[in-house]
Design a protein around this motif. Sequence first.
Motif, PDB file in Angstrom:
ATOM      1  N   UNK A  35       0.099  -1.082  -0.472  1.00 48.62           N
ATOM      2  CA  UNK A  35       0.005  -0.066   0.361  1.00 48.62           C
ATOM      3  C   UNK A  35       0.751   1.482   0.242  1.00 48.62           C
ATOM      4  N   UNK A  36       1.719   0.997   0.897  1.00 50.89           N
ATOM      5  CA  UNK A  36       3.122   2.476   0.745  1.00 50.89           C
ATOM      6  C   UNK A  36       3.125   3.174  -0.529  1.00 50.89           C
ATOM      7  N   UNK A  37       4.263   1.963  -1.145  1.00 48.62           N
ATOM      8  CA  UNK A  37       4.398   1.930  -2.854  1.00 48.62           C
ATOM      9  C   UNK A  37       3.552   2.273  -3.501  1.00 48.62           C
ATOM     10  N   UNK A  38       2.158   1.774  -3.990  1.00 49.44           N
ATOM     11  CA  UNK A  38       0.947   2.241  -4.145  1.00 49.44           C
ATOM     12  C   UNK A  38       0.910   3.220  -4.511  1.00 49.44           C
ATOM     13  N   UNK A  39       0.432   3.610  -2.742  1.00 50.39           N
ATOM     14  CA  UNK A  39       0.115   5.624  -2.414  1.00 50.39           C
ATOM     15  C   UNK A  39       1.775   5.878  -2.975  1.00 50.39           C
ATOM     16  N   UNK A  40       2.898   5.652  -3.027  1.00 53.07           N
ATOM     17  CA  UNK A  40       4.232   6.848  -3.268  1.00 53.07           C
ATOM     18  C   UNK A  40       4.217   6.849  -5.058  1.00 53.07           C
ATOM     19  N   UNK A  41       3.677   5.722  -5.046  1.00 49.01           N
ATOM     20  CA  UNK A  41       3.312   5.730  -7.520  1.00 49.01           C
ATOM     21  C   UNK A  41       2.871   6.663  -7.036  1.00 49.01           C
ATOM     22  N   UNK A  53      -9.347  16.675 -13.323  1.00 43.68           N
ATOM     23  CA  UNK A  53     -10.387  15.238 -13.449  1.00 43.68           C
ATOM     24  C   UNK A  53      -9.425  14.246 -12.690  1.00 43.68           C
ATOM     25  N   UNK A  54      -8.463  14.142 -13.835  1.00 47.82           N
ATOM     26  CA  UNK A  54      -7.740  13.002 -13.118  1.00 47.82           C
ATOM     27  C   UNK A  54      -6.871  13.161 -11.613  1.00 47.82           C
ATOM     28  N   UNK A  55      -6.352  14.638 -11.621  1.00 48.04           N
ATOM     29  CA  UNK A  55      -6.326  14.867 -10.424  1.00 48.04           C
ATOM     30  C   UNK A  55      -7.039  14.794  -9.521  1.00 48.04           C
ATOM     31  N   UNK A  56      -7.923  14.822  -9.557  1.00 51.59           N
ATOM     32  CA  UNK A  56      -9.243  14.932  -8.220  1.00 51.59           C
ATOM     33  C   UNK A  56      -9.608  13.456  -7.915  1.00 51.59           C
ATOM     34  N   UNK A  57      -9.710  12.169  -9.036  1.00 53.66           N
ATOM     35  CA  UNK A  57      -8.982  11.109  -8.941  1.00 53.66           C
ATOM     36  C   UNK A  57      -8.449  10.625  -8.229  1.00 53.66           C
ATOM     37  N   UNK A  58      -6.691  11.045  -8.620  1.00 48.13           N
ATOM     38  CA  UNK A  58      -5.652  10.128  -7.934  1.00 48.13           C
ATOM     39  C   UNK A  58      -6.038  10.979  -6.554  1.00 48.13           C
ATOM     40  N   UNK A  63      -5.752   8.857  -0.909  1.00 47.92           N
ATOM     41  CA  UNK A  63      -6.621   9.408   0.264  1.00 47.92           C
ATOM     42  C   UNK A  63      -6.707   7.697   0.984  1.00 47.92           C
ATOM     43  N   UNK A  64      -7.804   6.968  -0.268  1.00 46.74           N
ATOM     44  CA  UNK A  64      -7.763   5.960   0.242  1.00 46.74           C
ATOM     45  C   UNK A  64      -6.623   4.944   0.618  1.00 46.74           C
ATOM     46  N   UNK A  65      -6.305   4.632  -0.310  1.00 49.50           N
ATOM     47  CA  UNK A  65      -4.781   3.792   0.104  1.00 49.50           C
ATOM     48  C   UNK A  65      -3.725   4.299   0.737  1.00 49.50           C
ATOM     49  N   UNK A  66      -3.875   6.158   2.071  1.00 48.35           N
ATOM     50  CA  UNK A  66      -3.511   6.255   3.340  1.00 48.35           C
ATOM     51  C   UNK A  66      -4.408   6.016   3.832  1.00 48.35           C
ATOM     52  N   UNK A  67      -5.591   5.823   3.859  1.00 52.31           N
ATOM     53  CA  UNK A  67      -6.424   5.153   5.182  1.00 52.31           C
ATOM     54  C   UNK A  67      -6.356   3.569   5.318  1.00 52.31           C
TER      55      UNK A  67
END
Length: 87
Positions: A35-41, A53-58, A63-67
């Motif tokens: 999850x940490x690697x995915x969040x960093x990516x 739009x893409x930045x809002x989705x990212x 936030x989801x990965x962090x939580x």
Amino acid sequence: MKISKLIKKAETYVRSDELKRKEKKKQLKKVIKKLRKHEDKLRQEYDSCTDFEKSRQLKQEIALAYNQRKKGVKILKSLKKKKRDQD
């Protein structure tokens, strides 16, 4: 049953619980790391993104990965606390 057999049975139950907890901790650490690697990516992708739009989705995905990672860390701490309480 003799006392020695009862003691052996009790030890196997205690060890099995301990082994399950160790395995769960091991798997949880792997998931947290992923999850940490995915969040960093996602953060790197967010930094280089220009589309609104893409930045809002990212940002939502970050936030989801962090939580989810924080939930995993909380569970990991509770598993460690259980071990200390048991000793």
